[in-house]
Design a protein around this motif. Structure first.
Motif, short mmCIF file in Angstrom:
data_model
loop_
_atom_site.label_atom_id
_atom_site.label_comp_id
_atom_site.label_asym_id
_atom_site.label_seq_id
_atom_site.Cartn_x
_atom_site.Cartn_y
_atom_site.Cartn_z
N ILE A 189 28.48 46.63 47.41
CA ILE A 189 28.40 45.17 47.37
C ILE A 189 29.12 44.69 46.11
O ILE A 189 28.85 45.18 45.02
CB ILE A 189 26.93 44.71 47.33
N GLY A 190 30.01 43.73 46.27
CA GLY A 190 30.77 43.23 45.13
C GLY A 190 30.53 41.77 44.84
O GLY A 190 30.19 40.98 45.74
N HIS A 191 30.68 41.41 43.57
CA HIS A 191 30.56 40.00 43.16
C HIS A 191 31.46 39.81 41.96
O HIS A 191 31.40 40.58 40.98
CB HIS A 191 29.11 39.66 42.80
N LEU A 192 32.31 38.77 42.02
CA LEU A 192 33.22 38.43 40.93
C LEU A 192 33.13 36.93 40.68
O LEU A 192 33.30 36.11 41.60
CB LEU A 192 34.66 38.81 41.32
N SER A 193 32.84 36.55 39.46
CA SER A 193 32.78 35.14 39.09
C SER A 193 32.55 35.08 37.58
O SER A 193 32.55 36.11 36.90
CB SER A 193 31.63 34.42 39.81
N ASN A 194 32.38 33.87 37.05
CA ASN A 194 31.79 33.73 35.72
C ASN A 194 30.30 34.04 35.91
O ASN A 194 29.55 33.22 36.43
CB ASN A 194 32.00 32.32 35.18
N LEU A 195 29.89 35.21 35.51
CA LEU A 195 28.55 35.70 35.86
C LEU A 195 27.47 34.85 35.21
O LEU A 195 27.43 34.70 33.98
CB LEU A 195 28.42 37.16 35.43
N CYS A 196 26.60 34.30 36.06
CA CYS A 196 25.51 33.45 35.54
C CYS A 196 24.51 33.22 36.67
O CYS A 196 24.79 33.52 37.84
CB CYS A 196 26.06 32.12 35.03
N ALA A 197 23.37 32.66 36.30
CA ALA A 197 22.32 32.42 37.28
C ALA A 197 22.78 31.42 38.34
O ALA A 197 22.43 31.54 39.52
CB ALA A 197 21.06 31.93 36.59
N ASP A 198 23.55 30.39 37.93
CA ASP A 198 24.02 29.40 38.91
C ASP A 198 24.86 30.04 40.01
O ASP A 198 24.88 29.57 41.14
CB ASP A 198 24.84 28.31 38.22
N LYS A 199 25.57 31.11 39.66
CA LYS A 199 26.39 31.79 40.67
C LYS A 199 25.59 32.87 41.41
O LYS A 199 26.14 33.58 42.25
CB LYS A 199 27.61 32.42 40.00
N LEU A 220 26.07 48.18 43.58
CA LEU A 220 26.49 46.82 43.23
C LEU A 220 27.61 46.91 42.20
O LEU A 220 27.46 47.56 41.16
CB LEU A 220 25.31 46.03 42.65
N VAL A 221 28.76 46.27 42.51
CA VAL A 221 29.90 46.26 41.61
C VAL A 221 30.10 44.82 41.13
O VAL A 221 30.37 43.92 41.94
CB VAL A 221 31.18 46.77 42.30
N LEU A 222 29.96 44.60 39.82
CA LEU A 222 30.12 43.26 39.24
C LEU A 222 31.43 43.19 38.46
O LEU A 222 31.84 44.16 37.81
CB LEU A 222 28.96 42.95 38.29
N ALA A 223 32.04 42.01 38.48
CA ALA A 223 33.24 41.78 37.68
C ALA A 223 33.25 40.33 37.23
O ALA A 223 32.70 39.45 37.89
CB ALA A 223 34.50 42.11 38.47
N TYR A 261 38.69 44.51 44.64
CA TYR A 261 38.53 44.17 46.06
C TYR A 261 38.74 45.39 46.96
O TYR A 261 38.11 45.51 48.02
CB TYR A 261 39.48 43.04 46.46
N ARG A 262 39.61 46.30 46.56
CA ARG A 262 39.81 47.53 47.36
C ARG A 262 38.56 48.40 47.33
O ARG A 262 38.26 49.11 48.30
CB ARG A 262 40.98 48.34 46.81
N ASP A 263 37.82 48.35 46.24
CA ASP A 263 36.71 49.29 46.04
C ASP A 263 35.38 48.81 46.60
O ASP A 263 34.40 49.55 46.54
CB ASP A 263 36.54 49.57 44.54
N ILE A 264 35.33 47.56 47.07
CA ILE A 264 34.06 47.06 47.59
C ILE A 264 34.13 46.93 49.11
O ILE A 264 35.21 46.87 49.69
CB ILE A 264 33.66 45.71 46.95
N ASP A 265 32.94 46.87 49.73
CA ASP A 265 32.86 46.74 51.19
C ASP A 265 32.47 45.32 51.60
O ASP A 265 32.84 44.86 52.69
CB ASP A 265 31.81 47.71 51.74
N VAL A 266 31.67 44.65 50.79
CA VAL A 266 31.15 43.32 51.11
C VAL A 266 31.17 42.48 49.84
O VAL A 266 30.84 42.99 48.75
CB VAL A 266 29.68 43.38 51.62
N PHE A 267 31.57 41.20 49.96
CA PHE A 267 31.51 40.29 48.82
C PHE A 267 30.33 39.36 49.02
O PHE A 267 30.21 38.69 50.06
CB PHE A 267 32.81 39.48 48.72
N VAL A 268 29.44 39.32 48.03
CA VAL A 268 28.22 38.53 48.14
C VAL A 268 28.26 37.41 47.10
O VAL A 268 28.52 37.66 45.91
CB VAL A 268 26.97 39.41 47.93
N PHE A 269 28.01 36.17 47.56
CA PHE A 269 28.18 35.00 46.69
C PHE A 269 27.02 34.02 46.89
O PHE A 269 27.16 33.00 47.55
CB PHE A 269 29.52 34.33 47.02
#
Length: 382
Positions: A189-199, A220-223, A261-269
């Motif tokens: 599971i991947g997630h990329l953003s400005n990491l914060c509770a709002d996101k 879980l892969v975070l960026a 993006y190559r290394d993850i299977d699902v993007f969760v937002f």
């Protein structure tokens, strides 16, 4: 030799990276397209309003106000140049006052004006500040929204915004040409953003815990950068608590982002961000063939395949668990979702060409032909 009288003179005023966020990225991309545009030549001046960091506060606004003042003086200096154009992304919150001041100055000095909106906050909750901005900008100002629904709601709420168009951020994310190859091993599971509770940073750890409790093999892969001290602390706590099942890659760009993006299977937002309108990361994920699970906010409802949408009034964890359980054990189902995501990104990107062309024409298109002298019709001889 270029005829200066027929050359559009463009002033682009807005936040450019750093810091990197969706709005500053799109502004930089529009600026690149304007500079590469042909065959009509145009002069492009840039008034970068970014103090170099986000977060508000007295020091931030003092630096921002100084840059806005300099941008206003730049507009005044160009007041006698033919073919004056002004393009600006619209700030949110108190930043709307900066946009209103410069849009009003551009109108005063005779510029054709284009304002690019990137926030849903003033649509979800109408504000007098946005009403003031639309009136100062004038009814002939072009307002650029990110999807037809956003445009319709904006114009219904702000009657002074009589001129508007839609340009999707999908145009800035071309799909990768090669299909994804199936992977074995844990579901990533991947997630990329400005990491914060709002996101939804906290929701991601709760989701990981729920999947592990059901025996699902998952990572879980975070960026992205942590937005604040508490967010960085939450990431550090997650790294320590999940015993190697959380990977944090920090801020990523270019090849590092493509590898993410190559290394993850699902993007969760699971975003709860009130300004959320049309996140570029969702198009980036789908363009790489990664299916997306996201809350239905802003334009997201029209951007991702419907099975990945979670209504805002539903519990995000409970809503996405069935899909993640399925994809963890059935990679054919995951491959099908990947193909659907890639097809959606490709269709949105191709459909976005006409919108971007119309926007660039508005900002830098040929000047209208000057009307010739009126010719009086000859009186018929009787």
């Amino acid at each position: 030799m270029t005829d200066r009288r027929n050359t559009p003179h463009i002033v682009v005023s807005g936040r450019l990276p750093p810091p990197m966020d969706g709005m500053s990225r799109v502004t930089a991309l529009v600026l690149d397209r304007l500079r590469d545009r042909g065959p009509v030549q145009a002069t492009v001046e840039v008034a970068d309003l970014s103090p170099g960091w986000n977060g508000g506060g007295l020091r931030y606004h003092a630096a921002k106000a100084m840059r806005v003042l300099l941008a206003g003086l730049r507009l005044a200096a160009g007041a006698t140049i033919p073919g004056r154009r002004f393009y600006m992304p619209v700030d949110s919150g108190l930043g709307i006052f900066y946009t209103a001041a410069l849009a009003g100055a551009a109108r005063l000095f005779g510029y054709e004006r284009t304002l690019h909106h990137h926030s849903f906050a003033t649509i979800s909750k109408p504000t007098w500040r946005m009403s003031l901005l639309t009136r100062l900008a004038g009814t002939d100002c072009m307002h650029v929204l990110l999807c037809p629904a956003m445009q319709a709601r904006f114009q219904a709420l702000y009657p002074a915004a009589r001129t508007a168009m839609s340009v999707s951020n999908a145009i800035f994310t071309p799909p990768v040409p090669r299909p994804r190859h199936g992977k074995s091993g844990p579901l990533r599971i991947g997630h990329l953003s400005n990491l914060c509770a709002d996101k939804g940073l906290d929701t991601l750890f709760t989701l990981l815990r729920a999947l592990r409790s059901e025996g699902v093999d998952v990572k879980l892969v975070l960026a992205g950068p942590g937005l604040g001290r508490m967010d960085n602390a939450l990431v550090a706590a997650g790294l320590a608590a999940f015993d190697g099942d959380v990977e944090y890659r920090g801020p990523v760009d270019d090849e590092a982002k493509a590898a993410f993006y190559r290394d993850i299977d699902v993007f969760v937002f699971p975003t709860r961000y009130r300004n959320e309108a049309q996140p570029l990361v969702l198009f980036e994920a789908m363009a790489a063939g990664v299916p997306v699970l996201a809350y239905d906010r802003g334009c997201i409802g029209s951007d991702i395949p419907r099975p990945g949408l979670v209504p805002q009034d539903r519990d995000f964890i409970q809503a996405v668990l069935p899909a993640l359980r399925l994809w963890a054990k059935d990679r054919d189902a995951l491959a099908l979702a990947s193909e659907q995501a890639h097809a959606r990104a490709r269709a949105a990107h191709e459909a976005g060409h006409s919108g971007l062309d119309a926007l660039l024409d508005r900002i830098a298109g040929p000047l209208p032909e000057a009307a010739g002298p009126a010719v009086r019709p000859k009186r018929a001889m009787g």
